[in-house]
Design a protein around this motif. Sequence first.
Motif, PDB file in Angstrom:
ATOM      1  N   UNK A 104       0.842  -1.201   0.000  1.00 55.36           N
ATOM      2  CA  UNK A 104       0.000   0.000   0.000  1.00 55.36           C
ATOM      3  C   UNK A 104       0.874   1.247   0.000  1.00 55.36           C
ATOM      4  N   UNK A 105       1.973   1.180   0.749  1.00 58.39           N
ATOM      5  CA  UNK A 105       2.828   2.372   0.871  1.00 58.39           C
ATOM      6  C   UNK A 105       3.489   2.731  -0.458  1.00 58.39           C
ATOM      7  N   UNK A 106       3.751   1.715  -1.294  1.00 58.92           N
ATOM      8  CA  UNK A 106       4.479   2.046  -2.529  1.00 58.92           C
ATOM      9  C   UNK A 106       3.713   1.657  -3.790  1.00 58.92           C
ATOM     10  N   UNK A 107       2.388   1.396  -3.673  1.00 59.53           N
ATOM     11  CA  UNK A 107       1.636   0.904  -4.844  1.00 59.53           C
ATOM     12  C   UNK A 107       1.731   1.875  -6.022  1.00 59.53           C
ATOM     13  N   UNK A 108       1.565   3.166  -5.751  1.00 61.07           N
ATOM     14  CA  UNK A 108       1.535   4.130  -6.849  1.00 61.07           C
ATOM     15  C   UNK A 108       2.927   4.249  -7.508  1.00 61.07           C
ATOM     16  N   UNK A 109       3.949   4.402  -6.662  1.00 63.52           N
ATOM     17  CA  UNK A 109       5.310   4.554  -7.191  1.00 63.52           C
ATOM     18  C   UNK A 109       5.749   3.273  -7.896  1.00 63.52           C
ATOM     19  N   UNK A 110       5.429   2.129  -7.293  1.00 64.08           N
ATOM     20  CA  UNK A 110       5.817   0.846  -7.895  1.00 64.08           C
ATOM     21  C   UNK A 110       5.115   0.638  -9.228  1.00 64.08           C
ATOM     22  N   UNK A 111       3.850   1.006  -9.279  1.00 68.36           N
ATOM     23  CA  UNK A 111       3.100   0.825 -10.534  1.00 68.36           C
ATOM     24  C   UNK A 111       3.771   1.626 -11.653  1.00 68.36           C
ATOM     25  N   UNK A 112       4.211   2.847 -11.342  1.00 67.66           N
ATOM     26  CA  UNK A 112       4.859   3.670 -12.381  1.00 67.66           C
ATOM     27  C   UNK A 112       6.211   3.094 -12.775  1.00 67.66           C
ATOM     28  N   UNK A 113       6.957   2.653 -11.765  1.00 69.78           N
ATOM     29  CA  UNK A 113       8.298   2.102 -12.026  1.00 69.78           C
ATOM     30  C   UNK A 113       8.185   0.823 -12.864  1.00 69.78           C
ATOM     31  N   UNK A 114       7.240  -0.033 -12.484  1.00 75.03           N
ATOM     32  CA  UNK A 114       7.086  -1.327 -13.160  1.00 75.03           C
ATOM     33  C   UNK A 114       6.533  -1.123 -14.574  1.00 75.03           C
ATOM     34  N   UNK A 115       5.654  -0.150 -14.710  1.00 79.28           N
ATOM     35  CA  UNK A 115       5.113   0.162 -16.031  1.00 79.28           C
ATOM     36  C   UNK A 115       6.258   0.574 -16.976  1.00 79.28           C
ATOM     37  N   UNK A 116       7.175   1.381 -16.453  1.00 82.30           N
ATOM     38  CA  UNK A 116       8.308   1.829 -17.289  1.00 82.30           C
ATOM     39  C   UNK A 116       9.172   0.631 -17.692  1.00 82.30           C
ATOM     40  N   UNK A 117       9.369  -0.319 -16.779  1.00 79.33           N
ATOM     41  CA  UNK A 117      10.159  -1.521 -17.110  1.00 79.33           C
ATOM     42  C   UNK A 117       9.466  -2.303 -18.216  1.00 79.33           C
ATOM     43  N   UNK A 118       8.165  -2.505 -18.030  1.00 72.71           N
ATOM     44  CA  UNK A 118       7.399  -3.296 -19.003  1.00 72.71           C
ATOM     45  C   UNK A 118       7.403  -2.617 -20.381  1.00 72.71           C
ATOM     46  N   UNK A 119       7.244  -1.287 -20.385  1.00 66.11           N
ATOM     47  CA  UNK A 119       7.216  -0.565 -21.660  1.00 66.11           C
ATOM     48  C   UNK A 119       8.562  -0.680 -22.376  1.00 66.11           C
ATOM     49  N   UNK A 120       9.648  -0.552 -21.598  1.00 66.52           N
ATOM     50  CA  UNK A 120      10.982  -0.634 -22.215  1.00 66.52           C
ATOM     51  C   UNK A 120      11.184  -2.022 -22.821  1.00 66.52           C
ATOM     52  N   UNK A 121      10.761  -3.045 -22.093  1.00 70.02           N
ATOM     53  CA  UNK A 121      10.924  -4.413 -22.608  1.00 70.02           C
ATOM     54  C   UNK A 121      10.082  -4.609 -23.864  1.00 70.02           C
ATOM     55  N   UNK A 122       8.813  -4.215 -23.787  1.00 67.20           N
ATOM     56  CA  UNK A 122       7.930  -4.442 -24.941  1.00 67.20           C
ATOM     57  C   UNK A 122       8.441  -3.698 -26.169  1.00 67.20           C
ATOM     58  N   UNK A 123       8.865  -2.429 -25.986  1.00 68.77           N
ATOM     59  CA  UNK A 123       9.261  -1.717 -27.205  1.00 68.77           C
ATOM     60  C   UNK A 123      10.548  -2.279 -27.766  1.00 68.77           C
ATOM     61  N   UNK A 124      11.484  -2.717 -26.911  1.00 70.18           N
ATOM     62  CA  UNK A 124      12.727  -3.308 -27.434  1.00 70.18           C
ATOM     63  C   UNK A 124      12.407  -4.603 -28.188  1.00 70.18           C
ATOM     64  N   UNK A 125      11.561  -5.449 -27.595  1.00 72.03           N
ATOM     65  CA  UNK A 125      11.273  -6.739 -28.233  1.00 72.03           C
ATOM     66  C   UNK A 125      10.523  -6.545 -29.552  1.00 72.03           C
ATOM     67  N   UNK A 126       9.589  -5.597 -29.559  1.00 73.29           N
ATOM     68  CA  UNK A 126       8.799  -5.404 -30.781  1.00 73.29           C
ATOM     69  C   UNK A 126       9.664  -4.815 -31.887  1.00 73.29           C
ATOM     70  N   UNK A 127      10.623  -3.975 -31.480  1.00 75.03           N
ATOM     71  CA  UNK A 127      11.487  -3.356 -32.490  1.00 75.03           C
ATOM     72  C   UNK A 127      12.460  -4.404 -33.060  1.00 75.03           C
ATOM     73  N   UNK A 128      12.997  -5.261 -32.191  1.00 73.58           N
ATOM     74  CA  UNK A 128      14.006  -6.233 -32.664  1.00 73.58           C
ATOM     75  C   UNK A 128      13.391  -7.467 -33.306  1.00 73.58           C
ATOM     76  N   UNK A 129      12.158  -7.823 -32.881  1.00 76.73           N
ATOM     77  CA  UNK A 129      11.539  -9.061 -33.386  1.00 76.73           C
ATOM     78  C   UNK A 129      10.158  -8.748 -33.946  1.00 76.73           C
ATOM     79  N   UNK A 130      10.104  -8.292 -35.204  1.00 76.18           N
ATOM     80  CA  UNK A 130       8.805  -7.911 -35.764  1.00 76.18           C
ATOM     81  C   UNK A 130       7.826  -9.091 -35.815  1.00 76.18           C
TER      82      UNK A 130
END
Length: 389
Positions: free
Chosen positions: A259-285
């Motif tokens: 509860x104490x870090x849900x908002x901050x963690x959600x943003x941090x984890x979202x950024x990780x997921x976005x970086x992974x997805x965009x790298x994978x989609x760019x390298x592996x069409x």
Amino acid sequence: MSERTYLDHNATSPVRPEARAALLDALDATGNGSSVHGEGRATRSTIDTARRRVAALVGADPRGVIFTAGGTEADTLGLTPDYQCGEEALTFDVLLVSAVEHAAVLRGHRFPADRVEVLPVDARGRVLLDALDAALERHAGEGRRALVSVMLANNETGVVQPVAEVARRAHAHGALVHTDAVQVAGRMPVSISDVGVDLMSVSAHKLGGAPGAGALIAADPDLRPAPVFAGGGQERGRRAGSENVPAIAAFGAAAECAAACAEADAMRIHALRERLESALRCEFPELVLLVGDVDRLPNTSCLALPGVPAETVVIALDLAGVAASAGAACSSGKVAASHVLEAMGVPERIARSAIRLSFGWSSGEEDVDRTIGVFRRVVPGLLRRRAAA
Ligand code: PLP
């Protein structure tokens, strides 16, 4: 295999250090929470502290929290035709569930099979509100009272359901509303009153608590489902049996951290997921992102290399140090066609290739870097095998 990357938080998350400490403290203490002596009272206090913390995670009244052995039991407890609200007995004639619910809802309910109606979803896996309206009107028109259960977010795809809207429409027809929030609680800020449901299921091991604890949370503490177990009067008579105090204490500690870090963690984890997805989609069409442009959990990616069986990809990733899961995995570990992807109308060739990568509280940038490196190593070989097959 010294360095591993764990991307299967939707299956279970590592135990948080605070939860581990609370679990060990509770293991070292003796006393049944129902006993009147000092040891018993200390145990009762441990349980009550955890109850307050779990309630706070979703903005609920602690008296509405019923501790269970996990999310499956919470769903089973909540999905019954028989309720009590104060002195009044409430009976529900039909259960309406979305087609993409977890098996704990689809199979765990206590309604006879002929009193369950499955609501269709759109191509992104969101329940069709028109179908809900039609079912609610039909049942209300024929004098049947409904209990509606629609999950807050899906465990395979991460897709977030319009549960507040479901609750508004269902309440207008006198229905009771349950949501399975197992994948959301502790991952994103959640408020039971904002979502507007009567009942919510949560599970400890998805948010960094220990396995063996969960809760069904009622917005109105006077709302009581018929118990699953008969026995002692624990949990105000709603869940008999001596409490699993170490797991409950760990659940409370994990809930407080989450509860104490849900908002901050959600943003941090979202950024990780976005970086992974965009790298994978760019390298592996060739990679297909099954659900992208839709409101979804910040931690979940559902991807497919069409024509390469999901289990082949999961094994290759595992051997290279990344723990992922088949989007279609069932609890036995065997891969069957996913009822979620099938309900969304995903073609079988893609559905059978769907894998799930899910981040969590312990994930970091190094997990993204390592996963990209592993995909670079394994995907060309998988594509060569697909071409040769
Ligand atoms: N509901 C959802 C959406 C889940 O993802 C899970 C577990 O994967 C459950 C219920 C069952 O929870 P538990 O493993 O705590 O019984």
